[in-house]
Write a protein that holds these residues in place. Structure first.
Motif, PDB file in Angstrom:
ATOM      1  N   HIS A  57       4.758 -21.043   0.024  1.00  0.00           N
ATOM      2  CA  HIS A  57       5.398 -20.422   1.177  1.00  0.00           C
ATOM      3  C   HIS A  57       6.447 -19.409   0.728  1.00  0.00           C
ATOM      4  CE1 HIS A  57       8.235 -23.500   0.015  1.00  0.00           C
ATOM      5  NE2 HIS A  57       9.136 -22.971   0.809  1.00  0.00           N
ATOM      6  N   CYS A  58       6.716 -19.337  -0.545  1.00  0.00           N
ATOM      7  CA  CYS A  58       7.603 -18.344  -1.161  1.00  0.00           C
ATOM      8  C   CYS A  58       9.088 -18.616  -0.966  1.00  0.00           C
ATOM      9  CB  CYS A  58       7.272 -16.920  -0.691  1.00  0.00           C
ATOM     10  SG  CYS A  58       5.585 -16.440  -0.997  1.00  0.00           S
ATOM     11  N   PRO A  77       3.980 -16.637   3.158  1.00  0.00           N
ATOM     12  CA  PRO A  77       5.336 -16.736   3.714  1.00  0.00           C
ATOM     13  C   PRO A  77       5.288 -17.014   5.213  1.00  0.00           C
ATOM     14  CG  PRO A  77       4.756 -14.446   3.394  1.00  0.00           C
ATOM     15  CD  PRO A  77       3.627 -15.261   2.804  1.00  0.00           C
ATOM     16  N   GLN A  82      11.287 -15.743   2.816  1.00  0.00           N
ATOM     17  CA  GLN A  82       9.960 -15.922   2.247  1.00  0.00           C
ATOM     18  C   GLN A  82       9.142 -14.626   2.264  1.00  0.00           C
ATOM     19  OE1 GLN A  82       8.436 -19.153   4.592  1.00  0.00           O
ATOM     20  NE2 GLN A  82       9.912 -20.604   3.754  1.00  0.00           N
TER      21      GLN A  82
END
Length: 177
Positions: A57-58, A77, A82
Motif C-alpha cells: 500500500h506504500c 496506494p 501512499q
C-alpha cells in the motif's frame, strides 16, 4: 479483497499475505497458492531469498523495508502519503509498477486483472523486470553500505550523538547555580 485473493490464486504465483482482520476469511479464497497470516515480521520476510516482489500500500515504513531488502514492489496506494510514495517507487527509483491507476476514486480490480498483473510482474525473463530487479538490489546494497561500520548512516548517527553530548556538557557548565 476477495477479487485480489482470487486473482492471486488464479495467477499461479505463491505468496504470503498479511491480512490483519481478514486472515481467517481470506485463507479459503487464496487456496493452496497462498499463506494468509494475521501478522509477520515484515522485514525478515522481505529479506528472505525466496521473495520476488512485494505488493504494498506504500506506507513509508513498508517502502523503506522493501528498499532495504532489495525487493521490487507492486504499488497499490490507497490514500495520503501512499500516493506520492508510489510515485517515488515507480517513477523516480524505477523499482516497481503500479497495480492500477486510481480513476475517480475507483481502486477496484477484477481477479483476471490481478492475475495478469502479478504474472507479468513476476516474469523473471522480461527485460524490464530484470532492470527493475537490478535497481532494487542496487538500492538495497546502498542501504546496507550506509548502515555498515563507517557507512554514511553510521557516521551521521555517531556525529549526531557527539553533537548532543557536547551540547549537554556545555549546558551543564553554563548553569549559574
Amino acid at each position: 479483497m476477495d477479487e485480489i485473493a482470487a486473482g492471486l490464486r488464479v495467477g499461479g504465483i505463491r505468496f504470503i499475505w498479511v491480512a490483519r482482520g481478514e486472515s481467517s476469511r481470506l485463507k479459503q479464497s487464496c487456496g493452496d497458492m497462498g499463506l494468509v497470516v494475521p501478522w509477520c515480521e515484515q522485514l525478515k520476510v522481505l529479506c528472505h531469498c525466496s521473495v520476488g516482489a512485494f505488493w504494498t500500500h506504500c506506507g513509508w515504513n513498508s517502502t523503506l523495508e522493501a528498499v532495504f531488502a532489495g525487493v521490487p514492489m507492486l504499488t497499490f496506494p490507497l490514500f495520503l502519503d501512499q500516493v506520492p510514495n508510489s510515485s517515488q517507487i515507480v517513477e523516480d527509483w524505477r523499482i516497481g509498477k503500479r497495480v492500477r491507476e486510481v480513476q475517480r476514486d475507483q481502486i477496484l480490480m477484477t481477479r483476471k486483472e490481478v492475475a495478469e498483473t502479478v504474472q507479468r510482474f513476476m516474469d523473471l525473463e522480461s527485460g524490464d523486470g530484470k532492470e527493475m530487479r537490478k535497481r532494487a538490489k542496487e538500492l538495497g546494497d546502498l542501504c546496507h553500505q550506509a548502515i555498515a561500520k563507517g557507512g554514511s548512516s553510521d557516521k551521521n548517527l555517531d556525529g549526531f550523538i557527539s553533537d548532543i553530548t557536547k551540547a549537554a556538557a556545555i549546558k551543564r557548565t553554563d548553569v549559574p547555580f
